[in-house]
Design a protein around this motif. Structure first.
Motif, PDB file in Angstrom:
ATOM      1  N   ARG A  78      49.756  37.919  55.715  1.00  0.00           N
ATOM      2  CA  ARG A  78      50.879  38.854  55.568  1.00  0.00           C
ATOM      3  C   ARG A  78      51.497  38.739  54.171  1.00  0.00           C
ATOM      4  N   ASP A  79      51.804  39.881  53.570  1.00  0.00           N
ATOM      5  CA  ASP A  79      52.438  39.958  52.242  1.00  0.00           C
ATOM      6  C   ASP A  79      51.560  39.415  51.120  1.00  0.00           C
ATOM      7  N   TRP A  80      50.267  39.363  51.332  1.00  0.00           N
ATOM      8  CA  TRP A  80      49.353  38.890  50.286  1.00  0.00           C
ATOM      9  C   TRP A  80      49.533  39.724  49.012  1.00  0.00           C
ATOM     10  N   PRO A  81      49.555  39.119  47.814  1.00  0.00           N
ATOM     11  CA  PRO A  81      49.377  37.688  47.512  1.00  0.00           C
ATOM     12  C   PRO A  81      50.692  36.949  47.263  1.00  0.00           C
ATOM     13  N   ASP A  82      51.788  37.459  47.784  1.00  0.00           N
ATOM     14  CA  ASP A  82      53.098  36.876  47.532  1.00  0.00           C
ATOM     15  C   ASP A  82      53.141  35.393  47.911  1.00  0.00           C
ATOM     16  N   SER A  83      53.564  34.542  46.968  1.00  0.00           N
ATOM     17  CA  SER A  83      53.772  33.104  47.178  1.00  0.00           C
ATOM     18  C   SER A  83      52.493  32.346  47.526  1.00  0.00           C
ATOM     19  N   ARG A  84      51.352  32.886  47.136  1.00  0.00           N
ATOM     20  CA  ARG A  84      50.094  32.139  47.265  1.00  0.00           C
ATOM     21  C   ARG A  84      49.703  31.609  45.888  1.00  0.00           C
ATOM     22  N   ALA A  85      49.196  30.409  45.855  1.00  0.00           N
ATOM     23  CA  ALA A  85      48.851  29.798  44.574  1.00  0.00           C
ATOM     24  C   ALA A  85      47.780  28.732  44.773  1.00  0.00           C
ATOM     25  N   VAL A  86      47.174  28.332  43.660  1.00  0.00           N
ATOM     26  CA  VAL A  86      46.210  27.231  43.674  1.00  0.00           C
ATOM     27  C   VAL A  86      46.473  26.342  42.462  1.00  0.00           C
ATOM     28  N   TRP A  87      46.514  25.041  42.699  1.00  0.00           N
ATOM     29  CA  TRP A  87      46.638  24.051  41.631  1.00  0.00           C
ATOM     30  C   TRP A  87      45.260  23.471  41.376  1.00  0.00           C
ATOM     31  N   VAL A  88      44.853  23.411  40.112  1.00  0.00           N
ATOM     32  CA  VAL A  88      43.537  22.893  39.746  1.00  0.00           C
ATOM     33  C   VAL A  88      43.705  21.753  38.754  1.00  0.00           C
ATOM     34  N   SER A  89      43.088  20.623  39.052  1.00  0.00           N
ATOM     35  CA  SER A  89      43.176  19.488  38.139  1.00  0.00           C
ATOM     36  C   SER A  89      42.455  19.805  36.833  1.00  0.00           C
ATOM     37  N   LYS A  90      42.867  19.141  35.772  1.00  0.00           N
ATOM     38  CA  LYS A  90      42.307  19.405  34.447  1.00  0.00           C
ATOM     39  C   LYS A  90      40.808  19.156  34.411  1.00  0.00           C
ATOM     40  N   ASP A  91      40.340  18.150  35.157  1.00  0.00           N
ATOM     41  CA  ASP A  91      38.901  17.859  35.180  1.00  0.00           C
ATOM     42  C   ASP A  91      38.164  18.671  36.247  1.00  0.00           C
ATOM     43  N   CYS A  92      38.894  19.590  36.913  1.00  0.00           N
ATOM     44  CA  CYS A  92      38.319  20.500  37.927  1.00  0.00           C
ATOM     45  C   CYS A  92      37.725  19.754  39.128  1.00  0.00           C
ATOM     46  N   SER A  93      38.175  18.519  39.354  1.00  0.00           N
ATOM     47  CA  SER A  93      37.649  17.763  40.495  1.00  0.00           C
ATOM     48  C   SER A  93      38.403  18.058  41.784  1.00  0.00           C
ATOM     49  N   LEU A  94      39.602  18.628  41.672  1.00  0.00           N
ATOM     50  CA  LEU A  94      40.427  18.861  42.853  1.00  0.00           C
ATOM     51  C   LEU A  94      41.145  20.192  42.761  1.00  0.00           C
ATOM     52  N   GLY A  95      41.144  20.934  43.868  1.00  0.00           N
ATOM     53  CA  GLY A  95      41.939  22.149  43.992  1.00  0.00           C
ATOM     54  C   GLY A  95      42.886  22.004  45.170  1.00  0.00           C
ATOM     55  N   ILE A  96      44.105  22.478  45.014  1.00  0.00           N
ATOM     56  CA  ILE A  96      45.091  22.428  46.092  1.00  0.00           C
ATOM     57  C   ILE A  96      45.594  23.843  46.342  1.00  0.00           C
ATOM     58  N   TRP A  97      45.288  24.373  47.513  1.00  0.00           N
ATOM     59  CA  TRP A  97      45.647  25.746  47.873  1.00  0.00           C
ATOM     60  C   TRP A  97      46.980  25.741  48.606  1.00  0.00           C
ATOM     61  N   ILE A  98      47.839  26.672  48.272  1.00  0.00           N
ATOM     62  CA  ILE A  98      49.175  26.746  48.850  1.00  0.00           C
ATOM     63  C   ILE A  98      49.348  28.070  49.577  1.00  0.00           C
ATOM     64  N   ASN A  99      49.789  27.975  50.833  1.00  0.00           N
ATOM     65  CA  ASN A  99      50.094  29.152  51.662  1.00  0.00           C
ATOM     66  C   ASN A  99      48.868  30.029  51.928  1.00  0.00           C
ATOM     67  N   MET A 100      47.745  29.412  52.134  1.00  0.00           N
ATOM     68  CA  MET A 100      46.552  30.167  52.542  1.00  0.00           C
ATOM     69  C   MET A 100      46.439  30.063  54.065  1.00  0.00           C
ATOM     70  N   GLU A 101      45.357  29.484  54.592  1.00  0.00           N
ATOM     71  CA  GLU A 101      45.250  29.341  56.048  1.00  0.00           C
ATOM     72  C   GLU A 101      46.293  28.374  56.603  1.00  0.00           C
ATOM     73  N   GLU A 102      46.637  27.355  55.803  1.00  0.00           N
ATOM     74  CA  GLU A 102      47.675  26.390  56.172  1.00  0.00           C
ATOM     75  C   GLU A 102      48.652  26.275  55.003  1.00  0.00           C
ATOM     76  N   HIS A 103      49.701  25.474  55.175  1.00  0.00           N
ATOM     77  CA  HIS A 103      50.671  25.320  54.090  1.00  0.00           C
ATOM     78  C   HIS A 103      50.023  24.733  52.839  1.00  0.00           C
ATOM     79  N   ILE A 104      49.230  23.662  53.049  1.00  0.00           N
ATOM     80  CA  ILE A 104      48.591  22.961  51.943  1.00  0.00           C
ATOM     81  C   ILE A 104      47.141  22.654  52.321  1.00  0.00           C
ATOM     82  N   LYS A 105      46.229  22.825  51.373  1.00  0.00           N
ATOM     83  CA  LYS A 105      44.845  22.421  51.607  1.00  0.00           C
ATOM     84  C   LYS A 105      44.276  21.848  50.321  1.00  0.00           C
TER      85      LYS A 105
END
Length: 393
Positions: free
Chosen positions: A227-254
């Protein structure tokens, strides 16, 4: 002595019955003056529904849940909507067919959710859930045969206390969740550099960097997850690209770690270290991740409660995939195998997420993939795999 079969008593239902009875409010739908009929009139059409929800939902159960609502206004029809929108087919994998609207849903509708969780995960709800993020306890995972194991991925889902889950949260809640994530990730970036990208402002240049986000599915829109896509959806990516953190997708944090090799031990280590760091940061912000003793880490999908962890390895298995004992082997290993976009390459991952701690679940995948590769080699040499079929895990 019983002359008829005694009624099934689910431990969580018995435990929470006093709480359930005290939480039964007036039908919240009546506050909106909507014309809602009796449970018999409102009972959904389930013929041809092959989800776990469709398997367990009866008129008696529906009637018991009908006049219940959580404090944030989640009613039972909200819970079962995903399975009505996507009823699954007879031959494919079976989904749970339901999503919780908030953490209280698992208590208020526990006699429904307990049945779903027990059947989907083959897990007894009377057991307490444990957590173990000591990555040093994992044995192996860095020594797969590179001719067969290609790449790997480990992910962990979390939901934040005091907020409704994606199907039910408001725009304001979702924006507060993003604000919380920004504060936590700013502190995480001080020792593990990374950058937050908003889905609203994702540019073509960023997409070229690999940040390509597929549009949500039609079912995610229908159930309210997108609902309301893409409002308040974001992804954090580490500088070395080893980790991504998804916000407000299927769950609050992934949190997701993907590797171009199959060193799942390193991927698991990355997930363990940063999940613990993020958990501490959210506690510091007074919004901890949701934990219940009998459920473990609580998220919106009953398919992911317990650990919220998915560990997967892409493996080349052309001979084993067509073998008539494959499904029996996978069932015993408690793994699933899914097609990929590459010929003869399949994604092997854990089925349960509860009843095991994080190390044990990842170990399940490590040991299972090793055995599948041994079986594949045997079939290549024209040998039988009957003696390699394992006992039930």
């Amino acid at each position: 002595m019983w002359k008829i079969k005694p009624p099934i008593v689910f431990p969580q239902e018995a435990k929470y019955r006093p709480v359930l009875e005290s939480l039964v409010p007036t039908d919240p739908m009546s506050l909106f003056n909507l014309k809602r009929g009796s449970p018999e009139e409102e009972f959904p059409y389930l013929r041809g529904n092959h989800t776990f929800m469709g398997r367990f939902l009866t008129l008696k159960m529906y009637t018991r849940q009908y006049h219940r609502a959580t404090q944030s206004g989640v009613i039972f029809d909200d819970i079962i909507r995903p399975g009505l929108e996507e009823p699954d087919d007879l031959t494919g994998p079976k989904s749970v067919g339901c999503l919780a609207g908030d953490a209280q849903s698992y208590i208020l509708f526990c006699d429904f959710f307990d049945r779903i969780i027990e059947a989907y995960h083959d897990h007894k709800m009377s057991k307490s859930q444990e957590s173990d993020f000591n990555h040093d306890n994992l044995k192996g995972g860095d020594d797969f045969d590179g001719d067969y194991a290609i790449s790997c991925e480990v992910s962990v889902a979390r939901c934040v206390d005091d907020f409704c889950f994606p199907t039910h949260c408001s725009r304001g809640e979702r924006r507060k969740l993003l604000t919380l994530a920004k504060k936590a990730l700013e502190q995480l970036s001080e020792e593990f550099p990374g950058k937050l990208y908003s889905m609203e402002k994702l540019t073509e240049d960023q997409e070229e960097m690999g940040l390509i986000v597929d549009a949500p599915s039609s079912s995610q829109f229908r159930t309210g997850v997108a609902r309301d896509w893409p409002d308040s959806r974001a992804v954090w990516v580490s500088k070395d690209c080893s980790l991504g953190i998804w916000i407000n997708m299927e769950e609050h944090i992934k949190l997701v770690t993907m590797r171009s090799d199959a060193n799942i031990a390193e991927a698991f280590k990355c997930i363990c270290i940063n999940t613990l760091k993020l958990e501490a940061l959210y506690k510091k912000l007074r919004h901890p991740f949701i934990w219940k003793q009998h459920l473990g880490w609580v998220v919106s999908s009953p398919a992911d409660v317990g650990t919220g962890l998915r560990a997967s390895v892409r493996v080349r298995l052309p001979h084993l995939f067509t073998h008539n004992r494959l499904q029996d082997v996978l069932k015993r290993l408690r793994l699933r195998m899914e097609n990929t976009d590459e010929l003869d390459v399949y994604n092997v991952s854990n089925v349960p997420t509860i009843g095991f701690n994080e190390v044990s679940l990842t170990q399940l995948v490590v040991d299972g993939v090793k055995l599948l590769i041994v079986m594949e080699k045997s079939l290549e040499n024209g040998q039988s795999i009957d003696e390699l079929v394992p006992m039930q895990k």
